[in-house]
Design a protein around this motif. Sequence first.
Motif, mmCIF file in Angstrom:
data_model
loop_
_atom_site.group_PDB
_atom_site.id
_atom_site.type_symbol
_atom_site.label_atom_id
_atom_site.label_comp_id
_atom_site.label_asym_id
_atom_site.label_seq_id
_atom_site.Cartn_x
_atom_site.Cartn_y
_atom_site.Cartn_z
ATOM 1 N N UNK A 71 -27.868 -1.710 16.865
ATOM 2 C CA UNK A 71 -27.593 -0.714 17.896
ATOM 3 C C UNK A 71 -26.095 -0.447 17.993
ATOM 4 N N UNK A 72 -25.759 0.779 18.400
ATOM 5 C CA UNK A 72 -24.377 1.240 18.378
ATOM 6 C C UNK A 72 -23.807 1.342 19.795
ATOM 7 N N UNK A 73 -22.592 0.862 19.942
ATOM 8 C CA UNK A 73 -21.779 1.108 21.132
ATOM 9 C C UNK A 73 -20.678 2.047 20.679
ATOM 10 N N UNK A 102 -18.568 -13.007 18.087
ATOM 11 C CA UNK A 102 -18.346 -14.412 18.429
ATOM 12 C C UNK A 102 -19.415 -14.965 19.364
ATOM 13 N N UNK A 103 -19.958 -14.109 20.205
ATOM 14 C CA UNK A 103 -20.939 -14.561 21.193
ATOM 15 C C UNK A 103 -22.375 -14.219 20.804
ATOM 16 N N UNK A 104 -22.566 -13.768 19.560
ATOM 17 C CA UNK A 104 -23.907 -13.564 19.043
ATOM 18 C C UNK A 104 -24.593 -12.278 19.477
ATOM 19 N N UNK A 105 -23.844 -11.307 19.997
ATOM 20 C CA UNK A 105 -24.436 -10.018 20.366
ATOM 21 C C UNK A 105 -24.366 -9.108 19.161
ATOM 22 N N UNK A 106 -25.526 -8.626 18.742
ATOM 23 C CA UNK A 106 -25.619 -7.845 17.517
ATOM 24 C C UNK A 106 -25.566 -6.352 17.826
ATOM 25 N N UNK A 107 -24.357 -5.829 17.837
ATOM 26 C CA UNK A 107 -24.090 -4.410 18.044
ATOM 27 C C UNK A 107 -23.022 -3.989 17.053
ATOM 28 N N UNK A 108 -23.008 -2.707 16.751
ATOM 29 C CA UNK A 108 -21.939 -2.138 15.936
ATOM 30 C C UNK A 108 -21.102 -1.257 16.857
ATOM 31 N N UNK A 109 -19.815 -1.543 16.941
ATOM 32 C CA UNK A 109 -18.911 -0.749 17.757
ATOM 33 C C UNK A 109 -18.350 0.377 16.890
ATOM 34 N N UNK A 110 -18.590 1.606 17.319
ATOM 35 C CA UNK A 110 -18.154 2.799 16.603
ATOM 36 C C UNK A 110 -16.965 3.389 17.362
ATOM 37 N N UNK A 111 -15.776 3.256 16.816
ATOM 38 C CA UNK A 111 -14.558 3.734 17.461
ATOM 39 C C UNK A 111 -14.393 5.223 17.206
ATOM 40 N N UNK A 112 -14.637 6.024 18.237
ATOM 41 C CA UNK A 112 -14.447 7.465 18.145
ATOM 42 C C UNK A 112 -13.254 7.896 19.003
ATOM 43 N N UNK A 113 -12.205 7.092 18.966
ATOM 44 C CA UNK A 113 -10.966 7.442 19.655
ATOM 45 C C UNK A 113 -10.076 8.278 18.752
ATOM 46 N N UNK A 114 -9.458 9.312 19.335
ATOM 47 C CA UNK A 114 -8.545 10.173 18.585
ATOM 48 C C UNK A 114 -7.245 10.288 19.371
ATOM 49 N N UNK A 115 -6.182 9.841 18.757
ATOM 50 C CA UNK A 115 -4.872 9.868 19.400
ATOM 51 C C UNK A 115 -4.489 11.295 19.778
ATOM 52 N N UNK A 116 -4.013 11.450 21.015
ATOM 53 C CA UNK A 116 -3.566 12.754 21.495
ATOM 54 C C UNK A 116 -4.641 13.584 22.159
ATOM 55 N N UNK A 117 -5.891 13.167 22.078
ATOM 56 C CA UNK A 117 -6.976 13.963 22.651
ATOM 57 C C UNK A 117 -6.895 14.028 24.173
ATOM 58 N N UNK A 118 -7.331 15.161 24.686
ATOM 59 C CA UNK A 118 -7.455 15.388 26.122
ATOM 60 C C UNK A 118 -8.937 15.430 26.476
ATOM 61 N N UNK A 119 -9.243 15.594 27.758
ATOM 62 C CA UNK A 119 -10.650 15.717 28.158
ATOM 63 C C UNK A 119 -11.275 16.962 27.552
ATOM 64 N N UNK A 120 -10.488 18.012 27.363
ATOM 65 C CA UNK A 120 -11.001 19.230 26.718
ATOM 66 C C UNK A 120 -11.426 18.922 25.286
ATOM 67 N N UNK A 121 -10.591 18.151 24.573
ATOM 68 C CA UNK A 121 -10.931 17.765 23.196
ATOM 69 C C UNK A 121 -12.177 16.887 23.169
ATOM 70 N N UNK A 122 -12.264 15.961 24.117
ATOM 71 C CA UNK A 122 -13.429 15.086 24.189
ATOM 72 C C UNK A 122 -14.705 15.872 24.404
ATOM 73 N N UNK A 123 -14.646 16.825 25.314
ATOM 74 C CA UNK A 123 -15.820 17.658 25.577
ATOM 75 C C UNK A 123 -16.215 18.442 24.323
ATOM 76 N N UNK A 124 -15.219 18.893 23.573
ATOM 77 C CA UNK A 124 -15.492 19.665 22.349
ATOM 78 C C UNK A 124 -16.137 18.822 21.261
ATOM 79 N N UNK A 125 -15.941 17.506 21.272
ATOM 80 C CA UNK A 125 -16.501 16.670 20.203
ATOM 81 C C UNK A 125 -17.547 15.667 20.688
#
Length: 173
Positions: free
Chosen positions: A54-56, A82-105
């Motif tokens: 599962x993805x976070x 380390x604590x045995x939780x089986x998740x995949x962390x998907x980093x969708x951070x983009x430097x410089x983005x605003x809330x407008x950019x976030x809404x667009x993507x």
Amino acid sequence: MVVRRPSVLIFAACLVSTLLSTGCNRDSNREERAEAAPSSSKPAVAQTSHAGEPVIVTFGDSLTAGVAGRSYPDDLQDLLNEHGYRYRVDNQGVSGDTTTDGLARIDNVFAAHPRLVILEFGGNDGLRGVPVDSIRKNLDEMIDRLKRANVPLVLLGITLPPNYGADYGKSFT
């Protein structure tokens, strides 16, 4: 030895609590896998494959994207491993983005079929003096879309430096 910022540890504790309340995906055989793993200079948990887990999605600006090759999503993945939780962390951070950019993507977030979304936006808007009503509108729209899709979310907050004025800073906060 990995040194973590206290805020990351507090955040991780809150996230683990959220995972437990939404149906965790803990690997009870983590120790057995670690013992069976071939020896190497890296710990066995660092070699964990996250395909099919599962993805976070961590969704935000440079605070999410990270600097110098490290980010809080990286720390979060390490803590979950380390604590045995089986998740995949998907980093969708983009430097410089605003809330407008976030809404667009935001459709990129849905494409990942996340079990949980960590939403972090607004800092760049605040630094640019974007009207708080506009920031709130964009955040509300992202939150509403995630809720309509029944995707649990954690909303991260940020404060501005005091040089933006008391009125704007208070309204932003």
